[in-house]
Design an enzyme around this catalytic site. Structure first.
Site, PDB file in Angstrom:
ATOM      1  CB  CYS A   1     -17.756   4.136 -29.338  1.00 32.77           C
ATOM      2  SG  CYS A   1     -19.253   4.828 -29.892  1.00 32.77           S
TER       3      CYS A   1
ATOM      4  NE  ARG B   1      -4.995   3.370 -11.147  1.00 31.29           N
ATOM      5  CZ  ARG B   1      -4.513   4.561 -10.611  1.00 31.29           C
ATOM      6  NH1 ARG B   1      -4.022   5.604 -11.594  1.00 31.29           N
ATOM      7  NH2 ARG B   1      -4.512   5.002  -9.449  1.00 31.29           N
TER       8      ARG B   1
ATOM      9  N   GLY C   1       0.649  -1.179   0.129  1.00 35.92           N
ATOM     10  CA  GLY C   1      -0.147  -0.063  -0.204  1.00 35.92           C
ATOM     11  C   GLY C   1       0.873   1.442   0.067  1.00 35.92           C
TER      12      GLY C   1
END
Length: 442
Positions: free
Chosen positions: A365, A334, A249
């Site tokens: 699209c 993301r 992390g």
């Protein structure tokens, strides 16, 4: 901008990655393209390993978190650097094994491991499996019994530490889909359950408080709580913790809102964590556990740069200017998922002053197909090479063939040379598994 000796602007005013001009990389391999700086990957692995070796007497192991970026080459690097890996699926496990990675240094995670994945893990001789449900403990014990083996396991627990990060990547809250909470007694209950299994050997506990965290105190607090829990389990169930996996992390730099961390800053995070574990071991009269940590993003995040070619440019006066590239949400979802912010520059004009803010749009699209918004750039022209920094983690891993676009190739760059580690896709790849039933051929 978080540049380093292997990521810099060269005399030509071009971005340079691993000693190679990014414009030359784009010309040779095409775009969109994931380019990885091998030296930075190795330096990060060594940074973590050196702290375990120097501050904790080598009584532990760094595990590269595969979910950040999984391919055979990254496992080969991890093997050469003498670290372990964690995997979260049968596919990641298969990739690691195919690369020749030693299975006894593989830890397997997942909140809903499939029976076939557990079967495969035991057949491969995976070193440790992190149990995440009562059902999994029962299933794994049964599979191990059928194979007449004793499988080493950890239990994933939630210490209840809420780190300052995006809500979607906080994983140690009581209401998380992962693990068992210490506070409500379920962590103790699963420990008792696993200890009763004849074909499981409980080694200790695992926790992971989230991702993209910069406050080292969050990790220290998690270590404090898990070590206190270890003492309670010893006193209540007579079980001595042998291994403690504190997860990963550690954050990385994406843009000006993030701190620009140096290698020694990452070492300091881990030193603080090691000190907390040692302090609590003495405090509770526990043996110092074999310490594991699982960095992923911090190893490959800043090592990865995505290269694009600028195509259409659409300027809506007094509203917004779009520059479209040959990638999009199919190779970097993301922004669509987390509104993630990035730093971008024109690799072929990296020294020029930024004169405008633009939105970088993809070719899908979808109106929401954006890669970055309000990005300061020189006035872009069609054909420019756009480099988006810190895309090494969770970009290729989360990529798809949406709109039947190609997932980009990846190259590893080192000492001025680049070579494929993931080949380009072809149209044939897109239809390789398609079938037309006979009744539709008439």
């Amino acid at each position: 901008m978080n540049l380093r000796d292997t990521l810099k602007i060269n005399k030509a005013g071009h971005l340079e990655i691993g000693g190679m001009d990014a414009v030359d990389i784009a010309r040779r391999f095409g775009t969109p393209l994931y380019a990885f700086d091998e030296a930075h990957i190795r330096r990060m692995m060594r940074t973590y390993k050196s702290v375990i070796d120097g501050e904790y007497g080598g009584n532990g192991m760094v595990l590269y978190a595969s979910k950040a970026f999984s391919c055979e080459a990254i496992y080969a690097i991890a093997r050469q650097e003498g670290i372990g890996v964690d995997v979260v699926s049968g596919g990641e496990l298969y990739t690691a094994v195919q690369s020749g990675f030693p299975s006894n240094k593989i830890y397997m995670h997942g909140n809903n491991k499939l029976e076939r994945e557990l079967e495969y893990a035991l057949d491969c001789g995976v070193g440790n499996i992190v149990v995440d449900s009562f059902r999994e403990a029962d299933m794994l014990d049964s599979i191990a019994a059928g194979k007449n083996i004793i499988q080493k396991v950890l239990i994933r627990i939630n210490p209840g530490v809420e780190a300052h990060t995006h809500a979607f990547v906080q994983t140690a809250r009581t209401d998380s889909k992962f693990g068992f909470s210490i506070s409500d007694g379920t962590a103790e209950a699963i420990a008792k359950h696993v200890l009763a299994k004849k074909n499981l050997e409980l080694r200790g506990f695992h926790c992971h408080i989230g991702s993209q965290i910069f406050e080292k105190q969050s990790f220290v607090l998690a270590a404090n709580k898990v070590m206190q829990f270890a003492a309670e389990i010893r006193d209540g169930l007579g079980f001595e913790v042998k291994e403690l996996n504190i997860g990963g992390g550690f954050g990385v730099w994406y843009n000006s809102d993030d701190p620009e961390l140096k290698y020694e800053d990452y070492a300091d995070y881990l030193k603080a964590l090691v000190a907390a574990v040692k302090h609590n071991a003495a405090k509770y009269k526990l043996a110092e556990p074999y310490l594991l940590l699982e960095p992923g993003r911090s190893i490959v995040g800043e090592a990865g740069i995505t290269l694009y070619t600028v195509g259409a440019i659409k300027d809506i006066p007094a509203v917004k200017k779009y520059i479209a590239v040959d990638g999009g949400m199919f190779e970097n979802p993301r922004y669509a998922l987390y509104q993630s912010r990035y730093t971008a520059l024109l690799a072929n004009r990296a020294n020029e002053p930024c004169t405008e803010k633009v939105t970088v749009a993809g070719k899908c699209c979808e109106s929401g197909d954006l890669i970055a918004v309000d990005v300061p750039l020189p006035e872009a022209q069609s054909g420019d090479i756009l480099a988006v920094l810190t895309t090494g983690a969770y970009n290729y891993s989360m990529a798809s063939n949406y709109n039947r676009n190609f997932i980009p190739a990846a190259v590893l760059v080192n000492n001025g040379e680049a070579e494929y580690i993931i080949r380009p896709q072809t149209y044939e790849d897109l239809v390789r598994n398609d079938l037309i039933p006979e009744r539709l051929k008439k």
